[in-house]
Design a protein around this motif. Structure first.
Motif, PDB file in Angstrom:
ATOM      1  N   ARG A   1      -0.406  -7.000  -2.677  1.00  0.00           N
ATOM      2  CA  ARG A   1       0.644  -6.804  -3.685  1.00  0.00           C
ATOM      3  C   ARG A   1       1.587  -7.995  -3.733  1.00  0.00           C
ATOM      4  O   ARG A   1       1.976  -8.470  -4.806  1.00  0.00           O
ATOM      5  CB  ARG A   1       1.426  -5.517  -3.391  1.00  0.00           C
TER       6      ARG A   1
ATOM      7  N   ASP B   1      -1.252  -9.753 -12.681  1.00  0.00           N
ATOM      8  CA  ASP B   1      -1.568  -8.346 -12.450  1.00  0.00           C
ATOM      9  C   ASP B   1      -2.896  -8.237 -11.700  1.00  0.00           C
ATOM     10  O   ASP B   1      -3.758  -9.111 -11.809  1.00  0.00           O
ATOM     11  CB  ASP B   1      -1.672  -7.613 -13.790  1.00  0.00           C
ATOM     12  N   ARG B   2      -3.054  -7.150 -10.962  1.00  0.00           N
ATOM     13  CA  ARG B   2      -4.290  -6.992 -10.195  1.00  0.00           C
ATOM     14  C   ARG B   2      -5.523  -6.895 -11.087  1.00  0.00           C
ATOM     15  O   ARG B   2      -6.647  -7.090 -10.619  1.00  0.00           O
ATOM     16  CB  ARG B   2      -4.216  -5.762  -9.298  1.00  0.00           C
ATOM     17  N   SER B   3      -5.343  -6.618 -12.366  1.00  0.00           N
ATOM     18  CA  SER B   3      -6.481  -6.527 -13.281  1.00  0.00           C
ATOM     19  C   SER B   3      -7.224  -7.850 -13.420  1.00  0.00           C
ATOM     20  O   SER B   3      -8.386  -7.870 -13.834  1.00  0.00           O
ATOM     21  CB  SER B   3      -6.016  -6.039 -14.657  1.00  0.00           C
TER      22      SER B   3
ATOM     23  N   LEU C   1      -0.096 -11.156  -5.310  1.00  0.00           N
ATOM     24  CA  LEU C   1      -0.181 -11.044  -6.765  1.00  0.00           C
ATOM     25  C   LEU C   1       1.195 -11.243  -7.401  1.00  0.00           C
ATOM     26  O   LEU C   1       1.326 -11.916  -8.433  1.00  0.00           O
ATOM     27  CB  LEU C   1      -0.768  -9.691  -7.153  1.00  0.00           C
TER      28      LEU C   1
END
Length: 376
Positions: free
Chosen positions: A32, A41-43, A35
């Motif tokens: 987290r 974003d983690r996407s 990022l």
């Protein structure tokens, strides 16, 4: 298809004494934060590299983090794991097989031993080739100690020179608020400590801590969207040497001699171009011989070189003082990125533009080296 690859985000999880977390929560915490550091974003993450946790390390960690990667790596070669994984991830991103790869690690090694959840891993078991050495009490520390003694015999390296490595590491840690041990030590403190494995006293050896960290690698097109300046990967190299000590041709030469040469050649740079080095330092001798083999000084001259201390090395305090939860190579990349982004107040290398990271695994069994820069 060849794309440039950068470190887009880095972060540490909680480190040092972490009695209430699990390795999975440290993985998630580091991921987290990395990022967020990248401003992404983690996407965007479509690749994951992880080792040292579970039987299906990257899959279990990916599931815990809510990721479904199309590229994974679970290479495990000890302390060099993360530099080797970086090389693999760079190749994958450059070829278009992934766009953003998260390297993530977490360990509660210290807390587990204190709570009796596991025993010390110094013997590394007795399976495979190790069965021929284990009956003689040949622990991991003893293997490093034997190599150090050989260097001392061949080149006149002194205990005081090895101790200087520990003293400098602690001096660096004094300026790192995240370091576990920050009180200064002297050469005499190192020499007079309890003997662990001749010639290593306690302060010649890395600390044991909990902790985790993460590094996000991304393709060049993400550059304009990043929250921080990208740190570019300019060259990588990897090399596997031995596991049985009798198969090691020369105790005074580490596998960094090959991985370093490859990384510098691929980057089109030399050790003289580097502003700092972050190298694996489970023991003081590792620092000395790795700097020799990377080419910062000639073979046999590592003792006087580390005693002079002209090159900034392990600026966060390293495994000798900052943290060492196991397989510490990923922490080297975090500190290198922070230096190249000028985010290391108190220990910042002035105008750092180029740096080298070199991880060592096992008992000089493997090596991975990465050359980094502020510009492509």
């Amino acid at each position: 298809m060849r794309r440039s690859v950068a470190i887009a985000g880095v972060a540490l999880a909680d480190c040092g004494r972490v009695d209430t977390a699990t390795p999975y929560t440290l993985h998630a915490q580091a991921a987290r934060r990395a990022l967020a550091d990248a401003g992404l974003d983690r996407s965007v993450v479509d690749g994951l590299a992880s080792a040292g946790l579970g039987t299906l390390a990257p899959i279990e960690v990916a599931e815990y983090l809510g990721l479904r990667p199309r590229w994974v790596d679970s290479t495990a070669v000890g302390g060099a794991t993360w530099e080797v994984m970086t090389a693999h991830a760079v190749d994958a991103i450059a070829a278009g097989r992934a766009n953003a790869v998260l390297l993530v690690y977490g360990s509660t090694a210290r807390a587990d031993i204190r709570a009796g959840r596991r025993t010390s891993d110094l013997s590394y078991g007795t399976r495979g080739p190790l069965q021929f050495e284990a009956p003689y009490g040949h622990t991991l520390i003893a293997k490093y100690a034997m190599a150090a003694r050989r260097h001392m015999h061949a080149y006149g390296t002194t205990l005081e020179q090895l101790a200087a490595v520990a003293v400098q590491a602690r001096a660096n840690a004094a300026h790192n608020p995240e370091a576990m041990f920050r009180d200064p030590v002297t050469v005499e403190d190192v020499l007079s400590g309890p003997m662990i494995a001749d010639p290593f006293t306690k302060l010649h050896c890395c600390i044991r801590s909990d902790g985790g960290c993460a590094v996000l690698l991304a393709a060049e097109e993400y550059g304009p969207d990043l929250a921080k300046p990208p740190v570019w990967i300019l060259g990588t190299g990897e090399y596997a040497s031995h596991t049985t000590m009798s198969e090691w041709e020369d105790f005074t030469v580490s596998p960094a001699a090959v991985s370093g040469r490859l990384a510098f050649e691929r980057a089109g740079l030399t050790p003289a171009d580097m502003d700092f080095a972050q190298v694996y330092d489970a023991f003081t001798y590792m620092t000395l011989v790795t700097l020799e083999d990377l080419g910062f000084c000639a073979k046999g001259e590592g003792g006087p070189y580390v005693e002079q201390g002209t090159l900034p090395v392990n600026t966060d305090g390293g495994g000798l003082s900052a943290c060492h939860p196991g397989m510490r190579g990923l922490f080297l990349l975090v500190e290198a990125a922070r230096q190249l982004r000028a985010e290391a107040p108190g220990r910042q290398v002035p105008d750092a533009r180029l740096g080298v990271v070199s991880g060592t695994g096992g008992w000089f069994c493997s090596s991975g080296t990465v050359v980094l820069g502020r510009e492509r």
